[in-house]
Design a protein around this motif. Sequence first.
Motif, mmCIF file in Angstrom:
data_model
loop_
_atom_site.group_PDB
_atom_site.id
_atom_site.type_symbol
_atom_site.label_atom_id
_atom_site.label_comp_id
_atom_site.label_asym_id
_atom_site.label_seq_id
_atom_site.Cartn_x
_atom_site.Cartn_y
_atom_site.Cartn_z
ATOM 1 N N GLU A 58 0.791 -1.225 0.000
ATOM 2 C CA GLU A 58 0.000 0.000 0.000
ATOM 3 C C GLU A 58 0.827 1.281 0.000
ATOM 4 O OE1 GLU A 58 -2.710 -0.220 3.235
ATOM 5 O OE2 GLU A 58 -3.613 -2.105 2.569
ATOM 6 N N ASN A 59 2.128 1.189 -0.115
ATOM 7 C CA ASN A 59 2.966 2.390 -0.059
ATOM 8 C C ASN A 59 3.147 3.008 -1.436
ATOM 9 O OD1 ASN A 59 4.129 2.872 2.747
ATOM 10 N ND2 ASN A 59 4.337 0.660 2.500
ATOM 11 N N GLU A 60 2.902 4.290 -1.521
ATOM 12 C CA GLU A 60 3.106 5.015 -2.773
ATOM 13 C C GLU A 60 4.379 5.858 -2.734
ATOM 14 O OE1 GLU A 60 -0.358 7.266 -3.645
ATOM 15 O OE2 GLU A 60 -1.659 5.512 -3.870
ATOM 16 N N ASP A 61 4.723 6.375 -1.558
ATOM 17 C CA ASP A 61 5.913 7.215 -1.422
ATOM 18 C C ASP A 61 7.070 6.343 -0.947
ATOM 19 O OD1 ASP A 61 7.869 9.050 -0.987
ATOM 20 O OD2 ASP A 61 6.767 10.220 0.515
ATOM 21 N N LEU A 62 7.908 5.931 -1.872
ATOM 22 C CA LEU A 62 9.021 5.040 -1.559
ATOM 23 C C LEU A 62 10.363 5.773 -1.581
ATOM 24 C CD1 LEU A 62 8.002 1.834 -3.561
ATOM 25 C CD2 LEU A 62 7.691 2.297 -1.132
ATOM 26 N N ARG A 63 10.343 7.087 -1.436
ATOM 27 C CA ARG A 63 11.578 7.871 -1.545
ATOM 28 C C ARG A 63 12.608 7.499 -0.489
ATOM 29 N NH1 ARG A 63 9.954 13.677 -0.593
ATOM 30 N NH2 ARG A 63 8.304 12.636 0.600
ATOM 31 N N TYR A 64 12.156 6.885 0.602
ATOM 32 C CA TYR A 64 13.082 6.539 1.680
ATOM 33 C C TYR A 64 13.331 5.027 1.744
ATOM 34 C CZ TYR A 64 11.689 11.277 2.568
ATOM 35 O OH TYR A 64 11.423 12.617 2.404
ATOM 36 N N PHE A 65 12.993 4.359 0.663
ATOM 37 C CA PHE A 65 13.407 2.971 0.408
ATOM 38 C C PHE A 65 14.137 2.926 -0.928
ATOM 39 C CE2 PHE A 65 12.323 -1.153 -1.642
ATOM 40 C CZ PHE A 65 13.188 -1.940 -0.897
ATOM 41 N N ASP A 66 13.445 3.392 -1.963
ATOM 42 C CA ASP A 66 14.091 3.585 -3.264
ATOM 43 C C ASP A 66 14.726 4.977 -3.246
ATOM 44 O OD1 ASP A 66 14.872 3.943 -5.860
ATOM 45 O OD2 ASP A 66 12.837 3.950 -6.700
ATOM 46 N N CYS A 67 15.898 5.054 -2.651
ATOM 47 C CA CYS A 67 16.566 6.360 -2.491
ATOM 48 C C CYS A 67 16.927 6.980 -3.829
ATOM 49 C CB CYS A 67 17.800 6.206 -1.618
ATOM 50 S SG CYS A 67 17.439 5.670 0.074
ATOM 51 N N PHE A 68 17.042 6.158 -4.875
ATOM 52 C CA PHE A 68 17.339 6.698 -6.204
ATOM 53 C C PHE A 68 16.174 7.493 -6.772
ATOM 54 C CE2 PHE A 68 20.317 2.899 -6.464
ATOM 55 C CZ PHE A 68 21.444 3.655 -6.194
ATOM 56 N N SER A 69 14.989 7.340 -6.204
ATOM 57 C CA SER A 69 13.849 8.139 -6.654
ATOM 58 C C SER A 69 13.766 9.461 -5.903
ATOM 59 C CB SER A 69 12.537 7.358 -6.478
ATOM 60 O OG SER A 69 12.239 7.171 -5.103
ATOM 61 N N ASN A 70 14.638 9.647 -4.918
ATOM 62 C CA ASN A 70 14.719 10.905 -4.181
ATOM 63 C C ASN A 70 15.799 11.775 -4.812
ATOM 64 O OD1 ASN A 70 14.574 12.882 -2.110
ATOM 65 N ND2 ASN A 70 14.149 11.307 -0.580
ATOM 66 N N HIS A 71 15.898 13.005 -4.357
ATOM 67 C CA HIS A 71 16.929 13.912 -4.865
ATOM 68 C C HIS A 71 18.249 13.623 -4.156
ATOM 69 C CE1 HIS A 71 14.133 16.242 -7.245
ATOM 70 N NE2 HIS A 71 13.347 16.377 -6.196
ATOM 71 N N LEU A 72 19.241 13.244 -4.922
ATOM 72 C CA LEU A 72 20.564 12.972 -4.378
ATOM 73 C C LEU A 72 21.578 14.008 -4.863
ATOM 74 C CD1 LEU A 72 20.596 9.091 -4.892
ATOM 75 C CD2 LEU A 72 20.125 10.329 -2.773
ATOM 76 N N THR A 73 21.078 15.142 -5.307
ATOM 77 C CA THR A 73 21.942 16.153 -5.904
ATOM 78 C C THR A 73 22.450 17.190 -4.911
ATOM 79 O OG1 THR A 73 20.056 17.562 -6.473
ATOM 80 C CG2 THR A 73 20.716 15.891 -8.080
ATOM 81 N N GLN A 74 21.851 17.227 -3.706
ATOM 82 C CA GLN A 74 22.277 18.194 -2.683
ATOM 83 C C GLN A 74 21.810 17.693 -1.322
ATOM 84 O OE1 GLN A 74 19.863 20.187 -0.884
ATOM 85 N NE2 GLN A 74 18.189 19.123 -1.931
ATOM 86 N N GLY A 75 22.497 18.177 -0.279
ATOM 87 C CA GLY A 75 22.081 17.852 1.073
ATOM 88 C C GLY A 75 22.368 16.435 1.513
ATOM 89 N N VAL A 76 23.249 15.743 0.803
ATOM 90 C CA VAL A 76 23.644 14.399 1.205
ATOM 91 C C VAL A 76 25.010 14.493 1.885
ATOM 92 C CG1 VAL A 76 24.126 12.029 0.450
ATOM 93 C CG2 VAL A 76 22.392 13.402 -0.748
ATOM 94 N N PRO A 77 25.158 13.978 3.097
ATOM 95 C CA PRO A 77 26.458 14.042 3.777
ATOM 96 C C PRO A 77 27.518 13.241 3.020
ATOM 97 C CG PRO A 77 24.684 13.499 5.315
ATOM 98 C CD PRO A 77 24.116 13.374 3.936
ATOM 99 N N PRO A 78 28.798 13.498 3.278
ATOM 100 C CA PRO A 78 29.851 12.683 2.666
ATOM 101 C C PRO A 78 29.637 11.200 2.948
ATOM 102 C CG PRO A 78 30.779 14.600 3.756
ATOM 103 C CD PRO A 78 29.331 14.571 4.132
ATOM 104 N N CYS A 79 29.937 10.369 1.945
ATOM 105 C CA CYS A 79 29.639 8.941 2.046
ATOM 106 C C CYS A 79 30.864 8.077 1.768
ATOM 107 C CB CYS A 79 28.557 8.553 1.036
ATOM 108 S SG CYS A 79 26.938 9.283 1.336
ATOM 109 N N TYR A 80 31.116 7.125 2.658
ATOM 110 C CA TYR A 80 32.028 6.018 2.376
ATOM 111 C C TYR A 80 31.154 4.846 1.977
ATOM 112 C CZ TYR A 80 35.191 2.078 3.025
ATOM 113 O OH TYR A 80 35.933 0.938 2.823
ATOM 114 N N ILE A 81 31.409 4.292 0.786
ATOM 115 C CA ILE A 81 30.547 3.244 0.218
ATOM 116 C C ILE A 81 31.416 2.030 -0.095
ATOM 117 C CG2 ILE A 81 28.920 2.697 -1.629
ATOM 118 C CD1 ILE A 81 28.742 5.809 -2.089
ATOM 119 N N ALA A 82 31.113 0.884 0.506
ATOM 120 C CA ALA A 82 31.930 -0.313 0.318
ATOM 121 C C ALA A 82 31.053 -1.509 -0.052
ATOM 122 C CB ALA A 82 32.714 -0.618 1.593
#
Length: 322
Positions: free
Chosen positions: A234-258
């Motif tokens: 029943e979820n329509e707003d998945l921006r906080y699961f499918d993070c790629f559907s959210n804006h990742l162009t600003q306001g994201v802290p520095p990330c170490y990705i492994a």
Amino acid sequence: METNKYNAYKMMTPKMLEALTVQKELVEDAFSTDVTFEEMRENYINERKFWNEGGPEPKKTIDREVEGPYGSIPIRFHYPKRRTGKGAILYIHGGGFVVGNLDTHSKIMRLLMEETESVVIGIDYHLAPEFKYPTQVKECAFLIDWLRANSAEYDIDQNDISLAGDSGGANLSLATSLYLRDKKKDVSYIRCLLLYYGSYGLTDSKSMRLFGGDYDGLSSKDLITYAKMYIGDENEDLRYFDCFSNHLTQGVPPCYIAYGDLDPLQDDSKLLYDILTYHKIKAELEEFKGVVHAFLHHSSILQESIEAIQHGGNFYKSLVKF
């Protein structure tokens, strides 16, 4: 083996194979999703006990419960013997949002505590399927606010908070930072995100087609099962699961990705890194050869586990705020 998938066993390091042999001896089919979620949790807890033995001892550990938006939330503070500054890291455990707790990830948290020389706080968020998305995101965001409001009591800096997590916990770490950004605009108090082999929104990818099976509990069927238990219908707003559907162009802290190069979720990590760096957001991407998903747990055998935590710690310390 699923159709067209690589034989990952032939690509694993000898130590990775050794770790999987121990895993199989501990609990047969430890990560099977062909059982009830209660059995999934029991199997996971039993398998993880061995991997959490030993490791760094904190100067002190504090267990307490915080009353959150969906009920009581157990949390655990680990204070290092050697501490630099008053930064704190909220560690969000993995387990597909369905399994795992403070004990199943204890050694990872204590290793991170030692490497970062910072307080590490674990959160025992409510699990799916009893509690559906976005319960877990809201609980993690609530706890960030609670930690900042109670920073003096726990001797931490309210303006130097980081998030870290593995697998589903990496998803929740990124999602929580985005949720706080979207709701409160300013997340300058978040030093960084330490993201280990997370899923950030891809539902199909090259790596998902080539890797994943009984050895890591991430076959195509397993991935669908976890998502259904977490998201529901029943979820329509998945921006906080499918993070790629959210804006990742600003306001994201520095990330170490492994990630490990035999992980079916590795393309999520690569895509996240590409998006962030294209938009001039500080990020570091690191691949570990010959290891599978969830390799952080195998630090008693795998040097790659130690290195991944060390390198995440180095990234964290390079962004020092004091």
